[in-house]
Design a protein around this motif. Sequence first.
Motif, mmCIF file in Angstrom:
data_model
loop_
_atom_site.group_PDB
_atom_site.id
_atom_site.type_symbol
_atom_site.label_atom_id
_atom_site.label_comp_id
_atom_site.label_asym_id
_atom_site.label_seq_id
_atom_site.Cartn_x
_atom_site.Cartn_y
_atom_site.Cartn_z
ATOM 1 N N SER A 199 0.630 -1.339 -0.020
ATOM 2 C CA SER A 199 0.063 0.056 -0.096
ATOM 3 C C SER A 199 1.106 1.282 0.085
ATOM 4 O O SER A 199 1.929 1.098 0.557
ATOM 5 C CB SER A 199 -1.006 0.244 1.149
ATOM 6 O OG SER A 199 -0.096 -0.324 2.279
ATOM 7 N N ASP A 200 0.404 2.219 -0.734
ATOM 8 C CA ASP A 200 1.184 3.601 -0.673
ATOM 9 C C ASP A 200 0.033 4.867 -0.294
ATOM 10 O O ASP A 200 -0.833 4.337 -0.087
ATOM 11 C CB ASP A 200 1.799 3.694 -1.977
ATOM 12 C CG ASP A 200 0.764 3.828 -3.015
ATOM 13 O OD1 ASP A 200 -0.168 4.581 -3.125
ATOM 14 O OD2 ASP A 200 0.886 3.101 -4.182
ATOM 15 N N GLU A 201 0.761 5.927 -0.131
ATOM 16 C CA GLU A 201 -0.023 7.159 0.329
ATOM 17 C C GLU A 201 0.005 8.064 -0.841
ATOM 18 O O GLU A 201 0.118 9.345 -0.812
ATOM 19 C CB GLU A 201 0.381 7.759 1.520
ATOM 20 C CG GLU A 201 0.273 6.587 2.779
ATOM 21 C CD GLU A 201 0.639 7.081 4.029
ATOM 22 O OE1 GLU A 201 0.110 6.505 5.043
ATOM 23 O OE2 GLU A 201 1.402 7.986 4.266
ATOM 24 N N GLN A 253 -3.259 -0.084 -20.742
ATOM 25 C CA GLN A 253 -4.434 0.725 -19.831
ATOM 26 C C GLN A 253 -3.886 1.652 -18.868
ATOM 27 O O GLN A 253 -3.064 1.228 -18.071
ATOM 28 C CB GLN A 253 -5.568 -0.055 -19.149
ATOM 29 C CG GLN A 253 -6.612 -0.780 -20.177
ATOM 30 C CD GLN A 253 -7.309 0.034 -20.862
ATOM 31 O OE1 GLN A 253 -7.535 1.362 -20.509
ATOM 32 N NE2 GLN A 253 -7.653 -0.368 -22.291
ATOM 33 N N ARG A 254 -3.863 3.019 -19.004
ATOM 34 C CA ARG A 254 -3.114 4.018 -18.196
ATOM 35 C C ARG A 254 -4.131 4.850 -17.831
ATOM 36 O O ARG A 254 -5.124 5.077 -18.617
ATOM 37 C CB ARG A 254 -2.127 4.554 -18.890
ATOM 38 C CG ARG A 254 -1.200 3.706 -19.422
ATOM 39 C CD ARG A 254 0.160 4.235 -19.793
ATOM 40 N NE ARG A 254 1.036 4.787 -18.643
ATOM 41 C CZ ARG A 254 1.433 5.945 -18.190
ATOM 42 N NH1 ARG A 254 1.294 6.856 -19.359
ATOM 43 N NH2 ARG A 254 2.200 5.780 -17.272
ATOM 44 N N LEU A 255 -4.040 5.477 -16.458
ATOM 45 C CA LEU A 255 -4.871 6.229 -16.030
ATOM 46 C C LEU A 255 -4.394 7.897 -16.029
ATOM 47 O O LEU A 255 -4.970 8.922 -15.733
ATOM 48 C CB LEU A 255 -5.513 6.143 -14.797
ATOM 49 C CG LEU A 255 -6.025 4.651 -14.668
ATOM 50 C CD1 LEU A 255 -6.339 4.454 -12.833
ATOM 51 C CD2 LEU A 255 -7.265 4.677 -15.270
ATOM 52 N N ASN A 257 -4.083 0.518 -2.615
ATOM 53 C CA ASN A 257 -3.727 -0.819 -1.644
ATOM 54 C C ASN A 257 -3.578 -1.891 -2.825
ATOM 55 O O ASN A 257 -4.814 -2.358 -3.061
ATOM 56 C CB ASN A 257 -4.600 -1.216 -0.649
ATOM 57 C CG ASN A 257 -4.684 -0.055 0.541
ATOM 58 O OD1 ASN A 257 -3.622 0.533 0.911
ATOM 59 N ND2 ASN A 257 -5.650 0.367 0.610
ATOM 60 N N PHE A 258 -2.496 -2.578 -2.995
ATOM 61 C CA PHE A 258 -2.736 -3.811 -4.043
ATOM 62 C C PHE A 258 -2.477 -5.008 -3.172
ATOM 63 O O PHE A 258 -1.603 -5.183 -2.381
ATOM 64 C CB PHE A 258 -1.514 -3.705 -5.028
ATOM 65 C CG PHE A 258 -1.562 -2.641 -6.027
ATOM 66 C CD1 PHE A 258 -2.362 -2.756 -7.199
ATOM 67 C CD2 PHE A 258 -1.291 -1.277 -5.883
ATOM 68 C CE1 PHE A 258 -2.340 -1.970 -8.506
ATOM 69 C CE2 PHE A 258 -1.791 -0.274 -6.659
ATOM 70 C CZ PHE A 258 -2.220 -0.534 -8.044
ATOM 71 N N TYR A 259 -3.614 -5.977 -3.405
ATOM 72 C CA TYR A 259 -3.380 -7.129 -2.568
ATOM 73 C C TYR A 259 -3.415 -8.233 -3.808
ATOM 74 O O TYR A 259 -3.977 -8.382 -4.741
ATOM 75 C CB TYR A 259 -4.908 -7.167 -2.135
ATOM 76 C CG TYR A 259 -5.237 -6.257 -0.877
ATOM 77 C CD1 TYR A 259 -4.802 -6.582 0.318
ATOM 78 C CD2 TYR A 259 -5.902 -5.205 -1.443
ATOM 79 C CE1 TYR A 259 -5.140 -5.702 1.339
ATOM 80 C CE2 TYR A 259 -6.065 -4.246 -0.497
ATOM 81 C CZ TYR A 259 -6.022 -4.490 0.875
ATOM 82 O OH TYR A 259 -6.405 -3.620 1.817
#
Length: 708
Positions: free
Chosen positions: A637-639, A656-658, A696-698
């Motif tokens: 997870s990052d902030e 795919q990019r945001l 948060n990547f799970y």
Amino acid sequence: MPIALKILLVALIYWFACWIGTLTFYKDFGIAIYWPAAGIAVLGVYFFGRPALISIFITSLVINYFIYLEGYENNLHLLLSISAISIGNTIAAFIGSQCLRTRVLKNSRSLFRLDSVLLFLLFVALIPALITSVTGGLVTYFSGVMPDLFSKIHSWMLADLLGMLLIIPFVFAWVESPKIHFNKNKLFEFLLITGLLAFTGYFIFTDHLGNYMFNFMIAYFTTPIYIWLALRFDTKAISSLGILSIAYISFLAIYGGNNTLGELIDKPYIMLQGFSILIVIIIFIVHSIFVERQQTLILFQKGEEKYRSLFENMPVSLWEDDYSEAKLLIDSWPDEIKNNLKEKVLENPDLFRQLISRIKIVDMNKSSLELYGETNKETFMKCVPEIFASGDPEAFLSVLSAFYTGTSNLEERIMEVKIKRKIRFLTLRWFIMPGHESDLSRILVTIIDITNLKKAEKEINTLNLKLEKKVAKRTEELNRANQELEAFSYSVSHDLKAPLRAIRGYASLITEEFGNDIPGAALHYFKSIGQNSEKMTNLITDLLQFSKLGRKSLDIKEVDSQSLVKNVWEDLTSLKKPANIEFIVHDLPRLEADNSLLTQVFVNLFSNSIKYAKPDSPGKITVSCKSDSEYHEFCVSDEGIGFDQKHAEKIFQVFQRLHNQDEYEGSGVGLALVKRIVHRHGGKIHVTSKKGAGSNFYFTIPVEIDSE
Ligand code: ADP
């Protein structure tokens, strides 16, 4: 019934019973041989309840008044005596009926079971008889009416005992089964026994003892007849005949022509009573034993019938075998054969034949006949041992030797048998019926026809084989296509990379060599051509890596994810430490995974977290893991800047990019690669994020990885 009527009815019956009793008064002795009123009193209270106690007390008072009227001179003495006797009778009736209800009939509603009969003799007959006789004997002795206390109490007690023993079972027998069964055989048996007794009795008694030993004659005749009665007749017939015979014995004893009791009153008199009681007790005990046996037999027969009907109607084939003769034959063989039964008999056809001839099929059910398509059970049963033993001698001998050495329940066996020229598969199971372990005389064989099952199994197997072949073919096709694709992409990348390299090379040559000669705008365009062709080269490299991953086989080894994560972070940040970012690693497990691919996962996730960190404010990147018996679930997870949760699925797709390419460089392949790696391990990935609040990547990695 109204109470008054109950009292009157019991009083009348009691009165009648007393009158019968007075008929058995011996001469002028004043005591009866038997006193049926004692039994009636107990029954009266048992059936009509406590009001009957009043009837017994009053009737007893009146009767005893007349009996003893002449014996007493003093009226007060008479009144006291008869009151004491009546109280004794009433108490006895109460205790007798209570015991009958709570002890004798408590467990079984029938009086004619061995335990009930014994309890009856003790509690219902003996104890009340003792109470009446002791009271009566003492009262009359002390008032001088009867001089001999001992014999008086004795015969009083025996008379009451006899009265109860005869009357109570008689009434219960008729209450329990009111129907009468007549049987010609029984009449014949009776005539035969009495005829034989009369014939032999004639010689014994006339020659040696003479007519005066009448008592012995009675004993001689009645005992065997009673035993026969007890065994052949139902309870009510015996109890009725018991009353009649005792009446007959008493009649002969009192009024008989030769006055067999002699002038001495006491001894022969008491002997007669004792003898009668003995007879009655013997009948009831013998009879109740017989009834119990009969009931057990009926139960056994019912059980056997149940077993038979189950056996016959089971949808499974059942046989009953008898190996007892085969066992005897084996017993007679020397030890060397016995100890190695199967091998020795298989070697010797003669022994084998002998054994088969000793196997008997006792019975088989309908299903067995149907299985074999046979109709004649008897003839078929004779052929079965031959069919089976010769069909599979090895199986037959294994079963026999297992049973012979003490195994009683064998594993099932599947046999291939030819029935009516068709092959059938049967599952056989043998077991020894309980109680036949030592002689092997009853062995149950169950046979289930599993031919259809086998057929289905075979079909499934062929289908599976076909399917496997198809899958193999398709996989081969797919592999070929993949190889072609790989070759194609290599050639494409190679072909694309070369001109790109040329474009980049020429663009930088122009800027370096002719930078001063060309206008500023043109210089800027050339620089841009160089940068874009470099980006395109990177894009092609990423794409190639992504497509290669699909085909690379996993190299699963134990990985220490804690140190892996730390190393990745070190490598990523060794050149340029990201400002304002704190890196936190919680406890991470050792796990099974492909080390280089897992490294790639963390590289991509961390570089994204660094790339998409908030430029001005400090933030944290945290790595943690939760494990259970199935999965390790990692969380990075990052902030950072985060994104709208609605794009959470999209970002794992290629390209795919945001975020804007100008602001944040990238190819849009990184997360697609991460997802593919996680899937290749058998895990899943998802993300939760909020714009401006971090992500948060799970992702999960299974504890046990199927490396296929
Ligand atoms: P890229 O090379 O563009 O980073 P990725 O596949 O790694 O490609 O990511 C796809 C997109 O997901 C990114 O362009 C970015 O918009 C978004 N993204 C990935 N990681 C993060 C993150 N940690 N915080 C915010 N957005 C992210």
